[in-house]
Design a protein around this motif. Structure first.
Motif, short mmCIF file in Angstrom:
data_model
loop_
_atom_site.label_atom_id
_atom_site.label_comp_id
_atom_site.label_asym_id
_atom_site.label_seq_id
_atom_site.Cartn_x
_atom_site.Cartn_y
_atom_site.Cartn_z
N SER A 45 -1.79 0.52 -10.15
CA SER A 45 -1.35 1.72 -10.25
C SER A 45 -1.30 1.77 -11.98
O SER A 45 -0.52 0.89 -12.41
N HIS A 90 1.06 4.30 -2.89
CA HIS A 90 -0.01 4.36 -3.79
C HIS A 90 -0.90 5.73 -3.35
O HIS A 90 -1.11 5.92 -2.61
N GLN A 91 -1.27 6.47 -4.80
CA GLN A 91 -2.15 7.41 -4.63
C GLN A 91 -3.42 7.06 -5.52
O GLN A 91 -3.34 6.44 -6.44
N LYS A 92 -4.47 7.64 -5.06
CA LYS A 92 -5.80 7.25 -5.72
C LYS A 92 -5.73 7.87 -7.18
O LYS A 92 -5.33 9.19 -7.17
N ASN A 93 -6.14 7.25 -8.12
CA ASN A 93 -6.26 7.93 -9.59
C ASN A 93 -7.56 8.03 -10.04
O ASN A 93 -8.47 7.55 -9.51
N LYS A 117 7.41 4.59 -2.12
CA LYS A 117 7.13 3.29 -1.52
C LYS A 117 8.54 2.55 -0.99
O LYS A 117 8.66 2.36 0.31
N GLU A 138 5.84 6.64 -7.72
CA GLU A 138 5.37 5.84 -6.82
C GLU A 138 6.23 4.81 -6.23
O GLU A 138 6.33 4.56 -4.76
N TRP A 167 7.09 0.07 -13.00
CA TRP A 167 5.75 -0.52 -12.59
C TRP A 167 5.91 -2.10 -12.59
O TRP A 167 5.32 -2.58 -11.61
N THR A 218 4.81 6.94 -12.33
CA THR A 218 4.83 5.70 -11.99
C THR A 218 6.27 5.50 -11.10
O THR A 218 6.22 4.83 -10.08
N HIS A 228 0.71 -1.19 -0.12
CA HIS A 228 0.22 0.08 -0.13
C HIS A 228 0.94 1.45 0.08
O HIS A 228 0.28 2.46 -0.46
#
Length: 408
Positions: free
Chosen positions: A26, A16-19, A69, A65, A248, A62, A13
């Motif tokens: 993602s 991660h950002q809501k898209n 993380k 993210e 990714w 990408t 988790h």
């Protein structure tokens, strides 16, 4: 709430950002450049007055993210992802060394790291001294007024020496040096060097972080100030940029890192015990064995001993080659952290940049072999090793018989 989550949860988790589309996975932003609303916005982004993406060499959603993380997992302020583990190592060094500076490093490191230090850095007028990082007096004795950086791997590639990170961090702080640790063998789930006072952590993300043998990548984790220099000076100008697709793939691989590491470690412990009891194996290098010099750091500095084992055969180089060639399940390949169990001969493969004398000094013998224990059934891994070891006994029996026949 996210800051309270366990690391196993964070591998899935964190970052991660809501898209806008609501996609669970993602999105892959496979774009080299980014469009500005107007010329003024383009100028503002280039100047840094406005946040936003400009060109993937300078940043990509990408990749960002993955960097968020990794910063969470390593406990650092920031992180930068790169095109390879060596891009990560070289960037961390070049960001902190200039002409006339001096580096103290452990005498055994990955072969290309060794080549970078002893070959390439010399072209820039940077001196390097290699010492045993278990000997803290030797580290201190090697430090000069020009020394700027301490660098090591732990566990060491290939013979699994383990160094006390808190002690190394203390030395670095005492002499106002930057400490850099390659944490590839452990990952942040088994060892977090920054929590022990280390300044910069580097990874070959090719290995356990990705875990599937289909990506070449690296990561550097450190303070925001260090990352600003590395991203917008070293990475920008030297260009070792990770592709968004590779970032990714690593994001996908990280989701299973916790469960993969458990299996890697479980299997490695059993394989190490098997090798330790076999009469044709003269020595096993694995921190999980209670006689290993670094065993006391397992459970404290290191959560577990990891999935890599080195061992010496009680055999000639010819017999060692015969053993490797007789393996059927275990693949002959460099790298580590893949689902497949891999074996390699460091002296002729990963550590071939070392001269014969340098290999001897680093403890890399002709009979040393390194196994990255994979995710297969451990019974199958051990059976493959057992049948290949039997070939050495057969070879010896045949050779003795041939000698006796010649004498007769």
């Amino acid at each position: 709430m996210q800051n309270k989550w366990k690391l196993a949860t964070q591998t899935i988790h964190a970052g991660h950002q809501k898209n806008s589309e609501g996609a669970l996975v993602s999105p892959l932003c496979q774009s080299a450049t980014f469009v500005f609303d107007n010329a003024e916005q383009g100028g503002a982004r280039f100047s840094g007055d406005e946040k936003g993406y400009v060109y993937t060499r300078l940043g990509n959603p990408t990749t960002a993210e993955l960097e968020r993380k990794m910063a969470v997992l390593e406990g650092s302020e920031d992180a930068v992802a790169m095109a390879s583990g060596m891009a990560a190592v070289s960037s961390a060094l070049l960001a902190n060394l200039k002409q006339g500076d001096h580096l103290v490093a452990s005498k055994a490191v990955y072969g290309c790291t060794f080549s970078l230090m002893t070959g390439q850095l010399a072209k820039f007028g940077i001196q390097v001294t290699l010492v045993d990082f278990n000997d803290h007096h030797a580290i201190c004795a090697a430090i000069k007024p020009e020394t700027k950086v301490l660098f090591c791997e732990t566990p060491v590639n290939p013979h699994l020496d383990v160094f006390d990170l808190s002690a190394i961090a203390d030395i670095a702080k005492r002499y106002s040096l930057i400490s850099i640790v390659d944490n590839t063998f452990m990952t942040p789930l088994l060892q977090r060097p920054i929590s022990h006072g280390i300044d910069i952590v580097v990874h070959s993300a090719t290995k356990y972080l990705n875990g599937h043998g289909d990506v070449i990548a690296g990561v550097v984790c450190a303070s925001k100030a260090q990352m600003e220099v590395i991203k917008y000076e070293i990475l920008k100008d030297f260009g070792g940029v990770i592709s968004p697709h590779d970032a990714w793939l690593i994001l996908r691989g990280l989701k299973t890192l916790d469960v993969r590491l458990e299996r890697h470690c479980d299997n490695a412990e059993k394989v190490a015990q098997f090798l330790d009891m076999h009469p044709l194996v003269s020595k096993v290098y694995y921190p999980g064995l209670d006689y290993h010099d670094g065993h006391g750091l397992v459970g404290t500095q290191m959560k577990r001993a990891g999935g890599v084992i080195a061992f010496e055969l009680n055999a000639s180089l010819e017999q060692a080659i015969l053993f490797v060639n007789r393996l059927s399940l275990i693949a002959i390949a460099v790298s580590l952290g893949d689902a497949e169990t891999l074996i390699q001969h460091p002296a002729s493969m990963t550590h071939s940049p070392y001269s014969l004398d340098e290999r001897a000094e680093a403890g890399i013998s002709d009979s040393l072999l390194r196994i990255s224990v994979g995710l297969e059934s451990v019974e199958d891994i051990i059976e493959d090793l057992n049948q290949a070891l039997a070939s050495i006994d057969y070879y010896r029996t045949e050779l003795i018989a041939e000698i006796e026949h010649t004498i007769e």
